[in-house]
Design a protein around this motif. Structure first.
Motif, PDB file in Angstrom:
ATOM      1  N   THR A 106       9.785  -0.013  34.459  1.00  0.00           N
ATOM      2  CA  THR A 106      10.694   1.115  34.203  1.00  0.00           C
ATOM      3  C   THR A 106      11.480   1.468  35.467  1.00  0.00           C
ATOM      4  O   THR A 106      12.689   1.724  35.406  1.00  0.00           O
ATOM      5  N   GLU A 107      10.793   1.470  36.605  1.00  0.00           N
ATOM      6  CA  GLU A 107      11.473   1.794  37.868  1.00  0.00           C
ATOM      7  C   GLU A 107      12.566   0.768  38.178  1.00  0.00           C
ATOM      8  O   GLU A 107      13.672   1.120  38.580  1.00  0.00           O
ATOM      9  N   PRO A 392       7.953  17.015  18.455  1.00  0.00           N
ATOM     10  CA  PRO A 392       8.604  16.621  19.709  1.00  0.00           C
ATOM     11  C   PRO A 392       9.080  15.167  19.625  1.00  0.00           C
ATOM     12  O   PRO A 392       8.323  14.299  19.187  1.00  0.00           O
ATOM     13  N   PRO A 393      10.330  14.905  20.007  1.00  0.00           N
ATOM     14  CA  PRO A 393      10.809  13.513  19.988  1.00  0.00           C
ATOM     15  C   PRO A 393       9.969  12.659  20.943  1.00  0.00           C
ATOM     16  O   PRO A 393       9.336  13.197  21.854  1.00  0.00           O
ATOM     17  N   PRO A 394       9.973  11.346  20.733  1.00  0.00           N
ATOM     18  CA  PRO A 394       9.152  10.483  21.599  1.00  0.00           C
ATOM     19  C   PRO A 394       9.460  10.734  23.071  1.00  0.00           C
ATOM     20  O   PRO A 394      10.618  10.938  23.447  1.00  0.00           O
ATOM     21  N   ILE A 395       8.428  10.704  23.877  1.00  0.00           N
ATOM     22  CA  ILE A 395       8.547  10.991  25.304  1.00  0.00           C
ATOM     23  C   ILE A 395       9.576  10.066  25.965  1.00  0.00           C
ATOM     24  O   ILE A 395      10.363  10.480  26.824  1.00  0.00           O
ATOM     25  N   ALA A 396       9.628   8.793  25.538  1.00  0.00           N
ATOM     26  CA  ALA A 396      10.557   7.841  26.152  1.00  0.00           C
ATOM     27  C   ALA A 396      12.002   8.282  25.954  1.00  0.00           C
ATOM     28  O   ALA A 396      12.852   8.113  26.833  1.00  0.00           O
ATOM     29  N   VAL A 397      12.293   8.858  24.787  1.00  0.00           N
ATOM     30  CA  VAL A 397      13.662   9.298  24.503  1.00  0.00           C
ATOM     31  C   VAL A 397      14.012  10.486  25.400  1.00  0.00           C
ATOM     32  O   VAL A 397      15.085  10.531  26.015  1.00  0.00           O
ATOM     33  N   ARG A 398      13.088  11.427  25.521  1.00  0.00           N
ATOM     34  CA  ARG A 398      13.350  12.594  26.380  1.00  0.00           C
ATOM     35  C   ARG A 398      13.538  12.146  27.827  1.00  0.00           C
ATOM     36  O   ARG A 398      14.457  12.576  28.516  1.00  0.00           O
ATOM     37  N   PHE A 399      12.680  11.255  28.265  1.00  0.00           N
ATOM     38  CA  PHE A 399      12.732  10.745  29.635  1.00  0.00           C
ATOM     39  C   PHE A 399      14.066  10.035  29.891  1.00  0.00           C
ATOM     40  O   PHE A 399      14.730  10.266  30.889  1.00  0.00           O
ATOM     41  N   CYS A 509       9.457  15.696  32.383  1.00  0.00           N
ATOM     42  CA  CYS A 509       8.591  14.833  31.568  1.00  0.00           C
ATOM     43  C   CYS A 509       8.227  13.554  32.321  1.00  0.00           C
ATOM     44  O   CYS A 509       7.674  12.634  31.740  1.00  0.00           O
ATOM     45  N   TYR A 510       8.532  13.483  33.627  1.00  0.00           N
ATOM     46  CA  TYR A 510       8.256  12.255  34.390  1.00  0.00           C
ATOM     47  C   TYR A 510       6.770  11.942  34.446  1.00  0.00           C
ATOM     48  O   TYR A 510       6.342  10.815  34.258  1.00  0.00           O
ATOM     49  N   GLN A 511       5.960  12.978  34.719  1.00  0.00           N
ATOM     50  CA  GLN A 511       4.513  12.790  34.826  1.00  0.00           C
ATOM     51  C   GLN A 511       3.952  12.255  33.512  1.00  0.00           C
ATOM     52  O   GLN A 511       3.201  11.281  33.476  1.00  0.00           O
ATOM     53  N   GLU A 512       4.375  12.907  32.426  1.00  0.00           N
ATOM     54  CA  GLU A 512       3.897  12.540  31.088  1.00  0.00           C
ATOM     55  C   GLU A 512       4.327  11.103  30.751  1.00  0.00           C
ATOM     56  O   GLU A 512       3.569  10.328  30.179  1.00  0.00           O
ATOM     57  N   MET A 513       5.571  10.764  31.136  1.00  0.00           N
ATOM     58  CA  MET A 513       6.096   9.416  30.870  1.00  0.00           C
ATOM     59  C   MET A 513       5.246   8.379  31.591  1.00  0.00           C
ATOM     60  O   MET A 513       4.873   7.360  31.008  1.00  0.00           O
TER      61      MET A 513
END
Length: 581
Positions: A106-107, A392-399, A509-513
């Motif tokens: 991801t990075e 809540p929308p998927p975390i990846a989408v929010r991120f 939401c970075y930590q959660e991602m």
């Protein structure tokens, strides 16, 4: 509608034939590839295996060096011979090789996307992520697919399956031409069977062996169905709710018509009784054999058959082509394909798209509209499942949307339309449209040509709902825009609200991602065949070896880390390449 509601009774729970993660990943990472890269083993002589695997392990360590990886990708992309197909393939191989380190993946993806933003901001920012022309764009497609698998499993898969079932049920209720794939019941004007075909619905009593007992099972079919179409409908009924890949293929079975004590007649699409006129040979139907309503039939295993559905392993099935050339005959079923009533040959090229759009007579538009009405609830359910923020929308989408907002801010882009386009290009058009068009990427189902034609119109409607331009409909508009003229503004609002709700709630939401990525790395990595992927990646290193070494040596940090030297060591192990170490 009541009949349609019956569909829901066998969906849910074990009734949802969701593909396992490995097959899903394979179909999305490597679309259209016959040989599944995730199941292939390295083809190496035993004497070399240990050394090569050691070299590939060292290559894996190199790929985990961010400078090496970004230099490697940029160098490949600078090569003239490195085609668009290569870009997609390399991105997917990297996805497999780094699947156990998704946080790092991801990075790197973000770093490469920052470079991409830089390029587009200077040119035309609205075009960014519109296609998949770079390695990073395909990495993004794969990343979304990895992160949204559980959302498909828990939320969107079921309404998608219901839509597929509803389309199949409706298409099958009317005649479908087995040669051209055109259907009486469709949403797609170019796949509409316009001729009036006389047909009657019938019920066959199919003898099904259940353990030791043989029980009759009633199956609805049409007298105009070809024998293969009848076999498919019987299999649909008998294996209702079962994954498509687990049922026998129609061509591995014979259809026998049983009448009276001694009468066993094997029916087939083509045999000596087939009607031939001039150069046209007609496929046999139940009508041709004069099979009456209520007749008893059985499916019998055919000897020398191909067994389970190996042929259409990807879940796609195209109609028969105008084959049978060896006898100089052309096959036809309901209409002869060259006598296409729509446009005479000599006018085809001069006819403008505009005139064709106008040319759809009202009677056909009415047919399409009635099909649209029957499917409306199912289409709505899919769109709402994808675009609802009630859960809540998927975390990846929010991120990822948060990342795009940051990029826009960093580059001083304050035009909301540009950011809307970026979001649309990275999620709905990159991931969802692909799934809507190809449910066989997610579900173990068979998508025939006539189902595909309907899905294409629904997918186009989804695309239209994501655009920011005003939706004007006039007499010259394409038929699909006319069909969904009333719904599109409502869907547009869904999309806009989805984006703005995520924007208001996205930060932090970075930590959660990261914890989600760590979890995903662990749960699926073992299914990824990373050695094969590394070996395939090495082929590109070998092809552009000098350019890659040069690029690594030009970089001062690269020199400090001895990246070129480490790559030479990999080459020495993987192919005994003697280099000036």
């Amino acid at each position: 509608m009541t009949e349609m509601m019956d569909l829901s009774s066998d969906v849910g729970g074990p009734g949802l034939p969701l593909l396992d993660y490995k097959t899903y990943a394979e179909r999305i990472f490597f679309p259209g590839q016959q040989i599944a890269p995730l199941s292939r083993q390295l083809d190496l002589p035993e004497s070399r295996r240990q050394t090569v695997e050691q070299g590939l392990q060292q290559l894996n360590n190199l790929l985990n060096n961010r400078l090496f990886l970004t230099r490697f990708i940029h160098t490949l992309e600078a090569q003239q011979g490195f085609s668009q197909r290569d870009r997609g393939y390399v991105a997917s191989l990297l996805t497999i090789a780094l699947h156990d380190k998704l946080e790092y993946f991801t990075e790197v993806m973000k770093t490469l996307l920052q470079d991409l933003v830089q390029q587009y901001v200077a040119k035309n920012p609205k075009l960014m992520l519109r296609r998949t022309e770079t390695v990073v764009e395909k990495m993004l497609t794969n990343w979304m697919s990895i992160c949204l698998y559980s959302f498909l499993k828990e939320v969107a898969g079921e309404p998608l399956y219901m839509l597929y079932r509803a389309i199949k049920y409706q298409v099958d209720k009317g005649p479908v031409d087995a040669v051209t794939g055109k259907a009486k019941r469709t949403l797609n004007d170019s796949h509409l069977l316009r001729e009036d075909i006389d047909y009657s619905a019938m019920t066959l009593n199919v003898l099904v062996k259940n353990g030791v007992e043989v029980q009759p099972c009633p199956v609805k079919i049409l007298d105009t169905d070809t024998i293969t179409q009848v076999k498919d409908k019987i299999l649909d009924q008998v294996y209702r709710g079962a994954p498509f890949s687990q049922r026998p293929a129609a061509d591995s079975l014979d259809l026998e018509w049983r009448s009276g004590q001694a009468g066993h007649l094997t029916l087939s699409d083509e045999d000596v009784t087939a009607v031939v006129h001039g150069r046209w040979k007609r496929l046999n139907t139940l009508q041709h054999y004069k099979v009456p309503d209520g007749a008893t039939v059985a499916l019998i295993p055919r000897f020398h058959s191909s067994g389970v559905n190996q042929v259409f392993q990807t879940g796609e099935k195209t109609p028969m082509l105008e084959g049978e050339e060896e006898e100089g005959l052309r096959l036809w079923h309901l209409v002869k394909s060259s006598e296409d009533p729509e446009i005479p040959k000599h006018r085809k090229s001069s006819m403008r798209e505009r005139e064709r759009a106008k040319a759809i007579p009202e009677i056909y538009l009415t047919r399409l509209l009635s099909m649209k009405g029957t499917l409306q609830k199912f289409v709505d359910d899919v769109f709402v499942a994808i675009l609802s923020t009630k859960r809540p929308p998927p975390i990846a989408v929010r991120f990822f949307f948060d990342f795009l907002d940051d990029m826009a801010e960093k580059h001083g882009i304050d035009d909301p339309e540009t950011v809307h386009i970026w979001k649309t290009n990275s999620l709905p058009l990159r991931f969802w449209v692909n799934i809507l068009k190809n449910p066989q990427f997610v579900l173990d189902v068979q998508v025939t040509d006539s189902i595909d034609a309907v899905l294409s119109v629904i997918a186009q409607t989804f695309i239209d709902s994501c655009t920011t331009s005003e939706h004007k409909v006039g007499r010259d508009s394409p038929v699909n825009k006319l069909l969904y003229a009333r719904e599109i503004p409502r869907y547009k609002q869904l999309v806009e609200r989805y984006y703005s709700d995520i924007h208001s709630a996205a930060s932090g939401c970075y930590q959660e991602m990261n914890s989600t990525l760590t979890e995903l790395s662990g749960s699926f990595a073992s299914e990824m065949n990373s050695l094969f992927a590394l070996h395939e990646l090495y082929k590109y290193i070998n092809k552009y070896y000098d350019q890659i070494i040069m690029s690594l040596e030009e970089d001062t940090s690269g020199q400090k880390m001895q990246l070129a030297y480490r790559l030479q060591q990999v080459a020495a192990l993987v192919e005994n390449k003697v280099t000036d170490l």
